[in-house]
Motif scaffolding. Structure first.
Motif, PDB file in Angstrom:
ATOM      1  N   GLU A  44      10.063  -5.484  -0.662  1.00 57.80           N
ATOM      2  CA  GLU A  44       9.997  -4.044  -0.912  1.00 57.80           C
ATOM      3  C   GLU A  44       8.757  -3.685  -1.718  1.00 57.80           C
ATOM      4  O   GLU A  44       8.052  -2.719  -1.403  1.00 57.80           O
ATOM      5  CB  GLU A  44      11.252  -3.583  -1.658  1.00 57.80           C
ATOM      6  CG  GLU A  44      11.238  -2.096  -2.001  1.00 57.80           C
ATOM      7  CD  GLU A  44      12.398  -1.682  -2.872  1.00 57.80           C
ATOM      8  OE1 GLU A  44      12.389  -0.535  -3.347  1.00 57.80           O
ATOM      9  OE2 GLU A  44      13.322  -2.507  -3.081  1.00 57.80           O
ATOM     10  N   HIS A  45       8.461  -4.468  -2.753  1.00 58.72           N
ATOM     11  CA  HIS A  45       7.294  -4.187  -3.585  1.00 58.72           C
ATOM     12  C   HIS A  45       5.992  -4.398  -2.822  1.00 58.72           C
ATOM     13  O   HIS A  45       5.021  -3.672  -3.039  1.00 58.72           O
ATOM     14  CB  HIS A  45       7.324  -5.070  -4.834  1.00 58.72           C
ATOM     15  CG  HIS A  45       8.423  -4.730  -5.779  1.00 58.72           C
ATOM     16  ND1 HIS A  45       8.900  -5.614  -6.731  1.00 58.72           N
ATOM     17  CD2 HIS A  45       9.162  -3.593  -5.932  1.00 58.72           C
ATOM     18  CE1 HIS A  45       9.869  -5.042  -7.418  1.00 58.72           C
ATOM     19  NE2 HIS A  45      10.047  -3.817  -6.950  1.00 58.72           N
ATOM     20  N   ARG A  46       5.984  -5.386  -1.948  1.00 58.55           N
ATOM     21  CA  ARG A  46       4.801  -5.610  -1.110  1.00 58.55           C
ATOM     22  C   ARG A  46       4.549  -4.387  -0.227  1.00 58.55           C
ATOM     23  O   ARG A  46       3.413  -3.925  -0.083  1.00 58.55           O
ATOM     24  CB  ARG A  46       4.996  -6.856  -0.254  1.00 58.55           C
ATOM     25  CG  ARG A  46       3.923  -7.097   0.807  1.00 58.55           C
ATOM     26  CD  ARG A  46       2.586  -7.407   0.202  1.00 58.55           C
ATOM     27  NE  ARG A  46       1.580  -7.650   1.225  1.00 58.55           N
ATOM     28  CZ  ARG A  46       0.281  -7.797   0.986  1.00 58.55           C
ATOM     29  NH1 ARG A  46      -0.182  -7.737  -0.245  1.00 58.55           N
ATOM     30  NH2 ARG A  46      -0.563  -8.021   1.972  1.00 58.55           N
ATOM     31  N   GLU A  47       5.597  -3.870   0.363  1.00 57.94           N
ATOM     32  CA  GLU A  47       5.475  -2.719   1.252  1.00 57.94           C
ATOM     33  C   GLU A  47       5.020  -1.471   0.493  1.00 57.94           C
ATOM     34  O   GLU A  47       4.178  -0.710   0.981  1.00 57.94           O
ATOM     35  CB  GLU A  47       6.827  -2.451   1.921  1.00 57.94           C
ATOM     36  CG  GLU A  47       6.810  -1.318   2.927  1.00 57.94           C
ATOM     37  CD  GLU A  47       6.020  -1.649   4.181  1.00 57.94           C
ATOM     38  OE1 GLU A  47       5.573  -0.688   4.849  1.00 57.94           O
ATOM     39  OE2 GLU A  47       5.852  -2.843   4.488  1.00 57.94           O
ATOM     40  N   ARG A  48       5.540  -1.274  -0.717  1.00 57.63           N
ATOM     41  CA  ARG A  48       5.266  -0.038  -1.460  1.00 57.63           C
ATOM     42  C   ARG A  48       3.969  -0.097  -2.249  1.00 57.63           C
ATOM     43  O   ARG A  48       3.246   0.900  -2.350  1.00 57.63           O
ATOM     44  CB  ARG A  48       6.418   0.269  -2.410  1.00 57.63           C
ATOM     45  CG  ARG A  48       7.732   0.633  -1.725  1.00 57.63           C
ATOM     46  CD  ARG A  48       8.812   0.951  -2.734  1.00 57.63           C
ATOM     47  NE  ARG A  48       8.464   2.110  -3.553  1.00 57.63           N
ATOM     48  CZ  ARG A  48       9.194   2.526  -4.597  1.00 57.63           C
ATOM     49  NH1 ARG A  48      10.301   1.876  -4.936  1.00 57.63           N
ATOM     50  NH2 ARG A  48       8.821   3.584  -5.279  1.00 57.63           N
ATOM     51  N   TYR A  49       3.668  -1.264  -2.835  1.00 58.51           N
ATOM     52  CA  TYR A  49       2.566  -1.342  -3.789  1.00 58.51           C
ATOM     53  C   TYR A  49       1.491  -2.368  -3.428  1.00 58.51           C
ATOM     54  O   TYR A  49       0.486  -2.465  -4.131  1.00 58.51           O
ATOM     55  CB  TYR A  49       3.098  -1.692  -5.182  1.00 58.51           C
ATOM     56  CG  TYR A  49       4.178  -0.765  -5.680  1.00 58.51           C
ATOM     57  CD1 TYR A  49       3.898   0.559  -6.012  1.00 58.51           C
ATOM     58  CD2 TYR A  49       5.496  -1.220  -5.817  1.00 58.51           C
ATOM     59  CE1 TYR A  49       4.892   1.409  -6.476  1.00 58.51           C
ATOM     60  CE2 TYR A  49       6.493  -0.372  -6.271  1.00 58.51           C
ATOM     61  CZ  TYR A  49       6.187   0.945  -6.600  1.00 58.51           C
ATOM     62  OH  TYR A  49       7.175   1.778  -7.050  1.00 58.51           O
ATOM     63  N   GLY A  50       1.697  -3.149  -2.387  1.00 58.68           N
ATOM     64  CA  GLY A  50       0.726  -4.161  -2.011  1.00 58.68           C
ATOM     65  C   GLY A  50       0.728  -5.378  -2.909  1.00 58.68           C
ATOM     66  O   GLY A  50      -0.177  -6.217  -2.815  1.00 58.68           O
ATOM     67  N   ILE A  51       1.733  -5.506  -3.781  1.00 57.98           N
ATOM     68  CA  ILE A  51       1.778  -6.633  -4.707  1.00 57.98           C
ATOM     69  C   ILE A  51       2.482  -7.828  -4.074  1.00 57.98           C
ATOM     70  O   ILE A  51       3.263  -7.677  -3.138  1.00 57.98           O
ATOM     71  CB  ILE A  51       2.458  -6.253  -6.043  1.00 57.98           C
ATOM     72  CG1 ILE A  51       3.883  -5.739  -5.800  1.00 57.98           C
ATOM     73  CG2 ILE A  51       1.626  -5.228  -6.791  1.00 57.98           C
ATOM     74  CD1 ILE A  51       4.610  -5.355  -7.072  1.00 57.98           C
ATOM     75  N   THR A  52       2.211  -9.000  -4.596  1.00 55.95           N
ATOM     76  CA  THR A  52       2.829 -10.224  -4.092  1.00 55.95           C
ATOM     77  C   THR A  52       3.453 -11.009  -5.242  1.00 55.95           C
ATOM     78  O   THR A  52       4.661 -11.123  -5.329  1.00 55.95           O
ATOM     79  CB  THR A  52       1.798 -11.079  -3.344  1.00 55.95           C
ATOM     80  OG1 THR A  52       0.629 -11.234  -4.169  1.00 55.95           O
ATOM     81  CG2 THR A  52       1.414 -10.429  -2.035  1.00 55.95           C
ATOM     82  N   GLY A  53       2.626 -11.537  -6.142  1.00 57.67           N
ATOM     83  CA  GLY A  53       3.151 -12.245  -7.295  1.00 57.67           C
ATOM     84  C   GLY A  53       2.442 -13.553  -7.560  1.00 57.67           C
ATOM     85  O   GLY A  53       1.414 -13.870  -6.948  1.00 57.67           O
ATOM     86  N   ASN A  54       3.015 -14.321  -8.479  1.00 50.58           N
ATOM     87  CA  ASN A  54       2.385 -15.579  -8.875  1.00 50.58           C
ATOM     88  C   ASN A  54       2.859 -16.724  -7.979  1.00 50.58           C
ATOM     89  O   ASN A  54       3.487 -16.498  -6.946  1.00 50.58           O
ATOM     90  CB  ASN A  54       2.646 -15.856 -10.361  1.00 50.58           C
ATOM     91  CG  ASN A  54       4.110 -16.152 -10.658  1.00 50.58           C
ATOM     92  OD1 ASN A  54       4.970 -16.139  -9.784  1.00 50.58           O
ATOM     93  ND2 ASN A  54       4.405 -16.421 -11.928  1.00 50.58           N
TER      94      ASN A  54
END
Length: 255
Positions: A44-54
């Motif tokens: 969901e965060h990838r779709e909304r904000y383009g973030i992935t993580g560590n």
């Protein structure tokens, strides 16, 4: 040494996914949040904000995708529970041969671990990491692998992994610890250019490209707003998310 197509097919879903420590700073601001996210949250965060993580985010996500495709896979790592913790994934083919998959260090593709000629060869292999070649050394027990990164100009560094699977409960505990540990902002991102895969890195308010010909350092910037624009342009991560994360890290005093 190239992984079979069904393993690569899943791996390449993550081609545009940077490894970054911005998300955990941003996530710490969300009401009642912090710690390791679930795979549905990450999607969901990838779709909304383009973030992935560590590296923990990416390993847990990759594991979930491999297992959903019926591929045997498990996490491996070193220094869990410490600031030096790092995790990756081992995926197995139908014969049980193991392929090391490291999205956290932004490898270009997985590499075969169970390869008998490694024992008698110091050959450095191209096409697995950007800006260099890789040597692989598997010990006699086949439970410990060492990677030697041979960079342009002959500079070498090493990294070792125990190949015993990390139990999921231990992986999640180490992941949760890592997500709550805020130290330095870092973004690493593979860029697929004609004829070359380039590694872009932002580390503690400096940035550079790692190319086959060596390092190409970018001009220094002077504000978090400028850095957020550069990171957004390269990685696609939402500008406001980047800026909020950088402001959090700027307020920290970490050696």
């Amino acid at each position: 040494m190239r992984a079979p197509e069904h393993i690569l097919r899943v791996w390449h879903r993550f081609d545009g996914y940077p490894m970054e420590t911005l998300t955990k700073a941003w996530y710490s601001l969300q009401p009642g949040e912090g710690g390791q996210r679930s795979v549905p949250e990450m999607k969901e965060h990838r779709e909304r904000y383009g973030i992935t993580g560590n590296c923990f985010d990416l390993a847990i996500w990759l594991l979930d995708d491999y297992r959903a495709e019926g591929i045997t896979a498990y996490a491996v790592g070193h220094d869990l529970g410490s600031p030096m913790a790092h995790v990756a994934v081992v995926a197995e083919d139908e014969t049980g041969r193991r392929y090391f998959c490291d999205l956290g260090d932004q490898w270009i593709q997985p590499i075969l671990v169970d390869y008998e000629p490694y024992a008698d060869s110091k050959e450095a292999h191209e096409g697995f990491i950007t800006g260099g070649r890789i040597q692989v050394s598997l010990d006699a027990s086949a439970q410990h692998v060492e990677f030697s990164y041979v960079r342009t100009g002959g500079k070498m560094s090493k990294q070792s992994f125990h190949l015993a699977p990390i139990a999921m409960e231990n992986l999640l505990a180490a992941a949760d610890h890592s997500q709550r540990l805020l130290r330095h902002p870092l973004v690493e991102h593979r860029l697929y250019l004609p004829g070359e895969v380039v590694h872009w890195e932002f580390d503690r308010w400096t940035s550079f490209f790692s190319r086959n010909g060596g390092l190409d350092r970018e001009a220094q910037l002077h504000s978090n707003e400028e850095w957020a624009q550069r990171i957004h342009r390269i990685s696609g991560i939402d500008f406001q998310v980047v800026l909020q994360a950088l402001n959090i890290y700027s307020a920290l005093t970490v050696e």
